[in-house]
Design an enzyme around this catalytic site. Structure first.
Site, PDB file in Angstrom:
ATOM      1  CG  ASN A  67      -7.408  -0.749 -32.464  1.00  0.00           C
ATOM      2  OD1 ASN A  67      -7.798  -1.711 -33.113  1.00  0.00           O
ATOM      3  ND2 ASN A  67      -7.900  -0.457 -31.270  1.00  0.00           N
ATOM      4  CD  GLU A  69      -6.064  -0.224 -27.170  1.00  0.00           C
ATOM      5  OE1 GLU A  69      -6.045  -0.905 -26.118  1.00  0.00           O
ATOM      6  OE2 GLU A  69      -7.079   0.369 -27.594  1.00  0.00           O
ATOM      7  CB  CYS A  78      -5.906   4.983 -35.112  1.00  0.00           C
ATOM      8  SG  CYS A  78      -6.363   6.081 -33.766  1.00  0.00           S
ATOM      9  CD  GLU A  80      -8.939   5.093 -38.351  1.00  0.00           C
ATOM     10  OE1 GLU A  80      -8.274   4.421 -37.529  1.00  0.00           O
ATOM     11  OE2 GLU A  80      -9.958   5.728 -38.039  1.00  0.00           O
ATOM     12  CB  CYS A 111      -9.062  10.083 -33.696  1.00  0.00           C
ATOM     13  SG  CYS A 111      -7.406   9.760 -34.316  1.00  0.00           S
ATOM     14  CB  CYS A 114      -6.985   8.802 -38.195  1.00  0.00           C
ATOM     15  SG  CYS A 114      -6.114   7.601 -37.167  1.00  0.00           S
TER      16      CYS A 114
END
Ligand SMILES: O=c1ccn([C@H]2C[C@H](O)[C@@H](CO)O2)c(=O)[nH]1
Ligand SMILES: [Zn+2]
Length: 152
Positions: A67, A69, A78, A80, A111, A114
């Site tokens: 991930n 940010e 993310c 993924e 999430c 994803c």
């Protein structure tokens, strides 16, 4: 869908918490190890929550992601999607296996965004492996992960 809560929780200092794991092959375990290594590269100064992912393509190529940010929180990506976008950027068309790991109570639960992105590059033969750093593992299909997903 298969979920296993490994009875013996191994220390994180040990090389792999997934050894042995009766519901995944040793090759799949190595994908989880790569996802775990990728999670260590997470850029997460805001959430302090590291996630790692590892995609194996139908051609056997492997792409990791973490991930990433941003101070503008909504721009965060993310693990993924980082792994999948890297794979697609290198010509990947189909996910054979995706392994995801984070320090969650049970196996990490991707999430919604994803799930939709995974489903774009998955088919019924795709193996989705979700785990936590204690060694809990869930293995499922894309239909388990995203029932009634969007497509046209
Ligand atoms: O499956 C998940 C869930 C969350 N995150 C990231 C997004 C954000 O950086 C942090 C906290 O939500 O974890 C992932 O990478 N994958
Ligand atoms: Zn996500």
């Amino acid at each position: 869908m298969k979920i296993i809560n490994l009875p013996i929780k191994k220390s994180l200092i040990e090389k792999s918490p997934f050894d042995p794991c009766p519901i995944i092959s040793s090759h799949e375990k190595s994908l989880l190890d790569k996802a775990l290594a990728a999670s260590k590269k997470a850029y997460c100064p805001y959430s302090h929550f590291s996630v790692g992912a590892c995609v194996e393509t139908e051609t056997g190529d492997i792409f990791e992601g973490c991930n990433v940010e941003n101070a503008s929180y909504g721009l965060s990506n993310c693990a993924e999607r980082t792994a999948i976008f890297s794979a697609v950027s290198h010509g990947m068309k189909k996910i054979k296996t995706i392994a995801v790991i984070a320090d969650t109570k049970g196996p990490v639960s991707p999430c919604g965004a994803c799930r939709q992105v995974i489903s774009e590059f998955a088919d019924e033969s795709t193996t989705i492996i979700l785990a936590n750093t204690r060694g809990d593992v869930a293995v499922m299909s894309v239909k388990d992960l995203l029932p009634y997903g969007f497509s046209f």
